[in-house]
Design a protein around this motif. Structure first.
Motif, PDB file in Angstrom:
ATOM      1  N   LYS A   1       0.822  -1.224   0.000  1.00  0.00           N
ATOM      2  CA  LYS A   1       0.000   0.000   0.000  1.00  0.00           C
ATOM      3  C   LYS A   1       0.849   1.264   0.000  1.00  0.00           C
ATOM      4  O   LYS A   1       0.616   2.170  -0.793  1.00  0.00           O
ATOM      5  N   ILE A   2       1.837   1.307   0.872  1.00  0.00           N
ATOM      6  CA  ILE A   2       2.670   2.523   0.916  1.00  0.00           C
ATOM      7  C   ILE A   2       3.475   2.649  -0.385  1.00  0.00           C
ATOM      8  O   ILE A   2       3.666   3.750  -0.906  1.00  0.00           O
ATOM      9  N   LEU A   3       3.920   1.528  -0.928  1.00  0.00           N
ATOM     10  CA  LEU A   3       4.668   1.585  -2.194  1.00  0.00           C
ATOM     11  C   LEU A   3       3.798   2.181  -3.300  1.00  0.00           C
ATOM     12  O   LEU A   3       4.258   3.007  -4.094  1.00  0.00           O
ATOM     13  N   ALA A   4       2.530   1.784  -3.339  1.00  0.00           N
ATOM     14  CA  ALA A   4       1.635   2.306  -4.387  1.00  0.00           C
ATOM     15  C   ALA A   4       1.500   3.819  -4.255  1.00  0.00           C
ATOM     16  O   ALA A   4       1.509   4.553  -5.251  1.00  0.00           O
ATOM     17  N   THR A   5       1.399   4.298  -3.016  1.00  0.00           N
ATOM     18  CA  THR A   5       1.273   5.755  -2.804  1.00  0.00           C
ATOM     19  C   THR A   5       2.539   6.464  -3.264  1.00  0.00           C
ATOM     20  O   THR A   5       2.482   7.469  -3.981  1.00  0.00           O
ATOM     21  N   LEU A   6       3.693   5.948  -2.858  1.00  0.00           N
ATOM     22  CA  LEU A   6       4.957   6.608  -3.222  1.00  0.00           C
ATOM     23  C   LEU A   6       5.139   6.598  -4.737  1.00  0.00           C
ATOM     24  O   LEU A   6       5.583   7.582  -5.330  1.00  0.00           O
ATOM     25  N   ARG A   7       4.761   5.500  -5.357  1.00  0.00           N
ATOM     26  CA  ARG A   7       4.909   5.391  -6.823  1.00  0.00           C
ATOM     27  C   ARG A   7       3.940   6.335  -7.531  1.00  0.00           C
ATOM     28  O   ARG A   7       4.285   6.926  -8.540  1.00  0.00           O
ATOM     29  N   ARG A   8       2.745   6.468  -7.001  1.00  0.00           N
ATOM     30  CA  ARG A   8       1.777   7.380  -7.642  1.00  0.00           C
ATOM     31  C   ARG A   8       2.329   8.803  -7.677  1.00  0.00           C
ATOM     32  O   ARG A   8       2.096   9.560  -8.614  1.00  0.00           O
ATOM     33  N   HIS A   9       3.099   9.155  -6.661  1.00  0.00           N
ATOM     34  CA  HIS A   9       3.640  10.518  -6.595  1.00  0.00           C
ATOM     35  C   HIS A   9       5.075  10.605  -7.135  1.00  0.00           C
ATOM     36  O   HIS A   9       5.703  11.660  -7.041  1.00  0.00           O
ATOM     37  N   GLY A  10       5.598   9.499  -7.647  1.00  0.00           N
ATOM     38  CA  GLY A  10       6.931   9.538  -8.264  1.00  0.00           C
ATOM     39  C   GLY A  10       8.077   9.744  -7.290  1.00  0.00           C
ATOM     40  O   GLY A  10       9.132  10.271  -7.668  1.00  0.00           O
ATOM     41  N   LEU A  11       7.897   9.347  -6.034  1.00  0.00           N
ATOM     42  CA  LEU A  11       9.004   9.465  -5.074  1.00  0.00           C
ATOM     43  C   LEU A  11       9.963   8.287  -5.209  1.00  0.00           C
ATOM     44  O   LEU A  11       9.524   7.160  -5.497  1.00  0.00           O
ATOM     45  N   ALA A  12      11.232   8.536  -4.996  1.00  0.00           N
ATOM     46  CA  ALA A  12      12.177   7.429  -4.874  1.00  0.00           C
ATOM     47  C   ALA A  12      11.869   6.702  -3.566  1.00  0.00           C
ATOM     48  O   ALA A  12      11.539   7.328  -2.556  1.00  0.00           O
ATOM     49  N   ILE A  13      12.002   5.373  -3.599  1.00  0.00           N
ATOM     50  CA  ILE A  13      11.754   4.561  -2.405  1.00  0.00           C
ATOM     51  C   ILE A  13      13.110   4.134  -1.855  1.00  0.00           C
ATOM     52  O   ILE A  13      13.870   3.449  -2.547  1.00  0.00           O
ATOM     53  N   ILE A  14      13.435   4.576  -0.665  1.00  0.00           N
ATOM     54  CA  ILE A  14      14.727   4.183  -0.081  1.00  0.00           C
ATOM     55  C   ILE A  14      14.435   3.082   0.937  1.00  0.00           C
ATOM     56  O   ILE A  14      13.738   3.301   1.931  1.00  0.00           O
ATOM     57  N   ALA A  15      14.960   1.885   0.627  1.00  0.00           N
ATOM     58  CA  ALA A  15      14.637   0.707   1.429  1.00  0.00           C
ATOM     59  C   ALA A  15      15.624   0.548   2.578  1.00  0.00           C
ATOM     60  O   ALA A  15      16.797   0.260   2.355  1.00  0.00           O
ATOM     61  N   TYR A  16      15.104   0.730   3.807  1.00  0.00           N
ATOM     62  CA  TYR A  16      15.966   0.406   4.958  1.00  0.00           C
ATOM     63  C   TYR A  16      15.690  -1.024   5.412  1.00  0.00           C
ATOM     64  O   TYR A  16      14.680  -1.606   5.032  1.00  0.00           O
ATOM     65  N   CYS A  17      16.622  -1.594   6.187  1.00  0.00           N
ATOM     66  CA  CYS A  17      16.602  -3.035   6.479  1.00  0.00           C
ATOM     67  C   CYS A  17      16.460  -3.836   5.176  1.00  0.00           C
ATOM     68  O   CYS A  17      15.636  -4.775   5.095  1.00  0.00           O
ATOM     69  N   PRO A  18      17.232  -3.508   4.131  1.00  0.00           N
ATOM     70  CA  PRO A  18      16.971  -4.101   2.807  1.00  0.00           C
ATOM     71  C   PRO A  18      17.253  -5.596   2.730  1.00  0.00           C
ATOM     72  O   PRO A  18      16.757  -6.267   1.829  1.00  0.00           O
ATOM     73  N   ILE A  19      18.058  -6.118   3.686  1.00  0.00           N
ATOM     74  CA  ILE A  19      18.287  -7.570   3.683  1.00  0.00           C
ATOM     75  C   ILE A  19      17.611  -8.204   4.909  1.00  0.00           C
ATOM     76  O   ILE A  19      17.964  -9.291   5.344  1.00  0.00           O
TER      77      ILE A  19
END
Ligand SMILES: NC(=O)c1ccc[n+]([C@@H]2O[C@H](COP(=O)([O-])OP(=O)(O)OC[C@H]3O[C@@H](n4cnc5c(N)ncnc54)[C@H](OP(=O)(O)O)[C@@H]3O)[C@@H](O)[C@H]2O)c1
Length: 275
Positions: free
Chosen positions: A170-188
């Motif tokens: 859900k949060i990814l869809a919102t960020l993508r709709r607004h064209g924000l870069a997604i910075i993934a913490y705890c990526p592993i």
């Protein structure tokens, strides 16, 4: 394959950054310098990590030109008022030995301060030239939408917990709709991707490690930046070795089936009420 960058609202963010929490002191300075020698060009720190001065020392010791390094810092929630934010960033810059950070994030929302006040102060820091770009971290959908509504400067990125095991649809869809870069913490997922049978099988097929596959899966999405942390030079090198192979579409989809809402790994006392 060269290291790629994620472009968003005028920012170009190197797709792999070096996470520095919870390193401090000599370990932090040594590992930042080591990471830059390995090839990292993006360092992630925060006022709350109490290591900005160590990051500055590590950059100075690395021999890499400071202008070639993308530095992100984050403002502590307690300092996000109109009265405190700009002064706190000036302090951060002194510690980091820079005139400007490349990306300034609000580390956490502060429920005691109106979003409008905080975002106005963040935009002011950018207008003053203290930050090239600004963004948010740990903002839920409602807070993200509010921040975007009131911002007078572009918000380019949001830093959230994101890895192959967690469901952040859900949060990814919102960020993508607004064209924000997604910075993934705890990526592993704090190392928990190791031993996952699906990821391990794909890793074996590519002659890579599970961690490399998990990181590749993130950055291959195109709008995701991953910031793995390691206090071990060999593992830091391993985590950077993801630009010489690619996952197939089928592998990307297979890894995407692993996500579960309950697989958040960040300290429970620090988990926002993700949507
Ligand atoms: N905005 C926020 O609220 C927020 C929250 C959390 C984190 N962050 C940022 O995101 C960065 C990364 O997140 P994180 O450190 O929590 O999680 P992470 O990068 O997913 O995991 C780090 C853990 O994995 C281990 N590790 C690293 N490389 C490995 C490898 N190749 N194989 C096996 N284990 C490995 C590390 O141990 P060793 O060090 O011993 O290698 C460490 O215990 C932080 O450093 C920080 O900069 C931001």
């Amino acid at each position: 394959m060269a290291m790629q960058a994620v472009k968003a609202h005028g920012a170009e963010i190197p797709a792999i950054g070096f996470g520095t929490w919870p390193m401090r002191g000599e370990t932090c300075a040594r590992m930042v310098s080591e990471a830059l020698k390995i090839g990292y060009r993006h360092i992630d720190t925060a006022q709350g990590y109490q290591n900005e001065a160590d990051v500055g020392a590590g950059i100075a010791a690395s021999g890499v030109a400071p202008g070639d390094i993308f530095v992100t810092t984050k403002v502590m929630p307690e300092r996000t008022s109109k009265a405190l934010l700009v002064g706190s960033v000036e302090e951060s810059l002194k510690k980091l030995r820079r005139d400007q950070v490349d990306l300034l994030l609000l580390h956490w929302p502060n429920p005691k301060i109106p979003v409008g006040e905080t975002i106005a102060a963040l935009c002011e820091a950018k207008r003053l030239g203290l930050a090239r770009h600004i963004g948010i971290s740990n903002y839920t959908i409602a807070l993200t939408e509010e921040a975007l509504r009131v911002a007078t400067e572009p918000l380019v990125a949001s830093q959230i917990e994101y890895h192959a095991l967690v469901d952040q649809t859900k949060i990814l869809a919102t960020l993508r709709r607004h064209g924000l870069a997604i910075i993934a913490y705890c990526p592993i997922a704090l190392g928990r991707v190791v031993g996952n049978p699906v990821i391990e099988a794909i890793a074996k097929a590519h002659g890579k490690t599970a961690v490399q596959v998990a990181l590749r899966w993130l950055i291959q999405q195109g709008d995701v930046v991953a910031i793995p942390k390691s206090s071990n030079p060999d593992r830091a090198r391993e985590n950077f070795g993801i630009f010489d192979f690619a996952l197939s579409e089928a592998e990307m989809v297979e890894i995407a089936t692993l996500k579960r809402p309950e697989h958040l790994v960040n300290d429970r006392s620090l988990v926002p009420a993700w949507d």
